[in-house]
Design a protein around this motif. Sequence first.
Motif, PDB file in Angstrom:
ATOM      1  N   MET A   1       0.818  -1.190   0.000  1.00 48.29           N
ATOM      2  CA  MET A   1       0.000   0.000   0.000  1.00 48.29           C
ATOM      3  C   MET A   1       0.868   1.264   0.000  1.00 48.29           C
ATOM      4  SD  MET A   1      -3.062   0.862  -0.120  1.00 48.29           S
ATOM      5  CE  MET A   1      -4.238   2.059   0.275  1.00 48.29           C
ATOM      6  N   LYS A   2       1.950   1.255   0.796  1.00 49.36           N
ATOM      7  CA  LYS A   2       2.841   2.408   0.847  1.00 49.36           C
ATOM      8  C   LYS A   2       3.529   2.631  -0.491  1.00 49.36           C
ATOM      9  CE  LYS A   2       3.903   2.328   5.752  1.00 49.36           C
ATOM     10  NZ  LYS A   2       4.974   2.237   6.751  1.00 49.36           N
ATOM     11  N   LYS A   3       3.863   1.545  -1.182  1.00 51.79           N
ATOM     12  CA  LYS A   3       4.514   1.659  -2.485  1.00 51.79           C
ATOM     13  C   LYS A   3       3.566   2.272  -3.517  1.00 51.79           C
ATOM     14  CE  LYS A   3       7.909  -2.010  -2.082  1.00 51.79           C
ATOM     15  NZ  LYS A   3       8.452  -3.230  -2.671  1.00 51.79           N
ATOM     16  N   ILE A   4       2.309   1.932  -3.440  1.00 53.45           N
ATOM     17  CA  ILE A   4       1.314   2.486  -4.375  1.00 53.45           C
ATOM     18  C   ILE A   4       1.154   3.984  -4.134  1.00 53.45           C
ATOM     19  CG2 ILE A   4      -1.111   2.455  -5.041  1.00 53.45           C
ATOM     20  CD1 ILE A   4      -1.115  -0.553  -4.440  1.00 53.45           C
ATOM     21  N   ILE A   5       1.039   4.385  -2.897  1.00 53.73           N
ATOM     22  CA  ILE A   5       0.892   5.804  -2.563  1.00 53.73           C
ATOM     23  C   ILE A   5       2.144   6.573  -2.971  1.00 53.73           C
ATOM     24  CG2 ILE A   5       0.684   7.452  -0.657  1.00 53.73           C
ATOM     25  CD1 ILE A   5      -1.128   5.394   0.738  1.00 53.73           C
ATOM     26  N   LEU A   6       3.305   6.008  -2.727  1.00 53.31           N
ATOM     27  CA  LEU A   6       4.557   6.644  -3.106  1.00 53.31           C
ATOM     28  C   LEU A   6       4.665   6.771  -4.629  1.00 53.31           C
ATOM     29  CD1 LEU A   6       7.277   7.789  -2.155  1.00 53.31           C
ATOM     30  CD2 LEU A   6       8.201   5.469  -2.347  1.00 53.31           C
ATOM     31  N   THR A   7       4.294   5.728  -5.351  1.00 48.60           N
ATOM     32  CA  THR A   7       4.333   5.753  -6.808  1.00 48.60           C
ATOM     33  C   THR A   7       3.379   6.800  -7.368  1.00 48.60           C
ATOM     34  OG1 THR A   7       4.864   3.388  -6.832  1.00 48.60           O
ATOM     35  CG2 THR A   7       4.082   4.357  -8.891  1.00 48.60           C
ATOM     36  N   ILE A   8       2.175   6.859  -6.839  1.00 49.88           N
ATOM     37  CA  ILE A   8       1.192   7.855  -7.288  1.00 49.88           C
ATOM     38  C   ILE A   8       1.678   9.263  -6.964  1.00 49.88           C
ATOM     39  CG2 ILE A   8      -1.138   8.734  -6.898  1.00 49.88           C
ATOM     40  CD1 ILE A   8      -2.040   5.822  -6.579  1.00 49.88           C
ATOM     41  N   SER A   9       2.264   9.459  -5.803  1.00 55.24           N
ATOM     42  CA  SER A   9       2.794  10.778  -5.421  1.00 55.24           C
ATOM     43  C   SER A   9       3.909  11.214  -6.355  1.00 55.24           C
ATOM     44  CB  SER A   9       3.310  10.749  -3.985  1.00 55.24           C
ATOM     45  OG  SER A   9       2.297  10.435  -3.080  1.00 55.24           O
ATOM     46  N   ILE A  10       4.827  10.303  -6.661  1.00 57.75           N
ATOM     47  CA  ILE A  10       5.924  10.624  -7.579  1.00 57.75           C
ATOM     48  C   ILE A  10       5.390  10.940  -8.961  1.00 57.75           C
ATOM     49  CG2 ILE A  10       7.930   9.627  -8.764  1.00 57.75           C
ATOM     50  CD1 ILE A  10       8.603   8.214  -6.108  1.00 57.75           C
ATOM     51  N   LEU A  11       4.397  10.191  -9.413  1.00 61.43           N
ATOM     52  CA  LEU A  11       3.786  10.429 -10.716  1.00 61.43           C
ATOM     53  C   LEU A  11       3.128  11.814 -10.780  1.00 61.43           C
ATOM     54  CD1 LEU A  11       3.092   9.241 -13.498  1.00 61.43           C
ATOM     55  CD2 LEU A  11       0.981   8.397 -12.464  1.00 61.43           C
TER      56      LEU A  11
END
Length: 129
Positions: A1-11
Amino acid sequence: MKKIILTISILIISMIIYSLLTSENINSLKGGFQELAFMRNGNNIGPIHRVYAYSINDTLWSEMEKHADLLPHTKYGSTEVYYFLSDEFTNSDVKLRMKGIGQEAQAYCIAYASIDGQSRIKFIKYPFR
């Protein structure tokens, strides 16, 4: 879940930076715009009125309209822009007033743009002919 949020934030941050770097600004316009004169009324509590004079290398009408649209304007205020060909007019010849340009400069003015408080642009080619 943290990786998804981090990926979306970076995007999202990447998209914002890309948008900022590729968006059109005054410096990216063709024509070699050079500010000759600027005047602003001293009223800080009411409508702000700005008057600009710019020189341009060629009669690029669409670029002048884009340029006028990119200049600062405020709600309930107004912005006026006068354009001159750079080889016909110099900044020492421009005499700005809050009511526009002097009589001697009117013959050299190739375009006029007015932006009202509602961001509506009125663009006129050869306004004094």
